[in-house]
Design a protein around this motif. Structure first.
Motif, PDB file in Angstrom:
ATOM      1  N   VAL A 120      31.498  36.176  33.830  1.00  0.00           N
ATOM      2  CA  VAL A 120      31.462  36.591  34.367  1.00  0.00           C
ATOM      3  C   VAL A 120      30.707  36.882  35.309  1.00  0.00           C
ATOM      4  CG1 VAL A 120      32.580  38.845  35.293  1.00  0.00           C
ATOM      5  CG2 VAL A 120      32.925  38.596  32.825  1.00  0.00           C
ATOM      6  N   LEU A 161      32.488  34.635  39.349  1.00  0.00           N
ATOM      7  CA  LEU A 161      33.245  35.519  40.784  1.00  0.00           C
ATOM      8  C   LEU A 161      32.905  34.780  41.324  1.00  0.00           C
ATOM      9  CD1 LEU A 161      34.119  38.468  41.387  1.00  0.00           C
ATOM     10  CD2 LEU A 161      31.825  38.982  40.684  1.00  0.00           C
ATOM     11  N   GLU A 202      35.531  31.998  42.579  1.00  0.00           N
ATOM     12  CA  GLU A 202      36.265  32.680  42.784  1.00  0.00           C
ATOM     13  C   GLU A 202      36.337  32.557  44.784  1.00  0.00           C
ATOM     14  OE1 GLU A 202      39.523  36.284  42.714  1.00  0.00           O
ATOM     15  OE2 GLU A 202      37.772  36.306  41.278  1.00  0.00           O
ATOM     16  N   LYS A 232      40.572  33.790  37.958  1.00  0.00           N
ATOM     17  CA  LYS A 232      40.869  35.276  37.832  1.00  0.00           C
ATOM     18  C   LYS A 232      41.546  35.189  36.562  1.00  0.00           C
ATOM     19  CE  LYS A 232      42.528  36.954  41.668  1.00  0.00           C
ATOM     20  NZ  LYS A 232      41.775  38.334  42.424  1.00  0.00           N
ATOM     21  N   ILE A 269      37.650  35.700  34.725  1.00  0.00           N
ATOM     22  CA  ILE A 269      37.552  37.001  34.419  1.00  0.00           C
ATOM     23  C   ILE A 269      38.131  37.736  33.306  1.00  0.00           C
ATOM     24  CG2 ILE A 269      37.072  38.629  36.236  1.00  0.00           C
ATOM     25  CD1 ILE A 269      36.271  36.580  38.105  1.00  0.00           C
ATOM     26  N   ILE A 328      35.495  39.736  31.348  1.00  0.00           N
ATOM     27  CA  ILE A 328      35.120  41.309  32.094  1.00  0.00           C
ATOM     28  C   ILE A 328      35.472  42.249  30.950  1.00  0.00           C
ATOM     29  CG2 ILE A 328      36.863  41.967  32.908  1.00  0.00           C
ATOM     30  CD1 ILE A 328      35.064  42.308  35.070  1.00  0.00           C
ATOM     31  N   LEU A 341      38.619  41.380  40.933  1.00  0.00           N
ATOM     32  CA  LEU A 341      39.030  41.539  39.823  1.00  0.00           C
ATOM     33  C   LEU A 341      40.568  41.610  38.777  1.00  0.00           C
ATOM     34  CD1 LEU A 341      35.849  44.229  38.632  1.00  0.00           C
ATOM     35  CD2 LEU A 341      36.044  41.161  38.673  1.00  0.00           C
TER      36      LEU A 341
END
Length: 135
Positions: free
Chosen positions: A50, A54, A57, A84, A87, A91, A134
């Motif tokens: 994750v 991130l 991103e 995205k 994730i 997540i 997120l």
């Protein structure tokens, strides 16, 4: 072959044996110490995946907003969407507090990568908030 030897010599076989022992509720056959370590490693791996997504991103959002290469914006935008989605698949709710604690470091990593790639200066503070990234 004992669990420890199986663990060290044939990890795949060890996983099969451990799953079978759990399925059969054969608690005495479990290699508790190695199971504990593997479960912890699995959690770290998921969290690190994750974080990696991130960072990517943020990198691409920074490129969109601060790198003057209009021809690349569509590609970078599509990659932001892909990160995205990745994730969202990986997540879990319990990761968010740790992400919040490490957010400044995560941003710094992304910032340093983009600055090195394009020889530009970016904001010291992240222009995006974690909830925005997120969602």
């Amino acid at each position: 072959m004992s669990e420890l030897n199986t663990y060290e010599q044939d990890f795949y076989q060890w996983t099969i044996e451990q799953a079978k022992a759990i399925n059969e509720r054969n608690w005495n056959s479990l290699d508790r110490e190695n199971l504990k370590e593997e479960i912890e490693a699995l959690g770290r791996s998921e969290y690190n995946a994750v974080v990696s997504l991130l960072v990517k991103e943020i990198e691409h959002l920074l490129k969109i907003d601060y790198v003057p290469i209009p021809d690349c914006k569509n590609k970078w935008t599509s990659e932001v969407i892909a990160f995205k989605k990745g994730i969202k698949r990986k997540i879990s709710p319990s990761m968010k507090p740790k992400l919040e604690l490490e957010f400044k470091e995560i941003y710094t990593d992304a910032k340093e990568i983009v600055e090195a790639e394009y020889t530009i200066s970016l904001p010291e503070e992240c222009p995006y908030n974690l909830n925005q990234l997120l969602s």
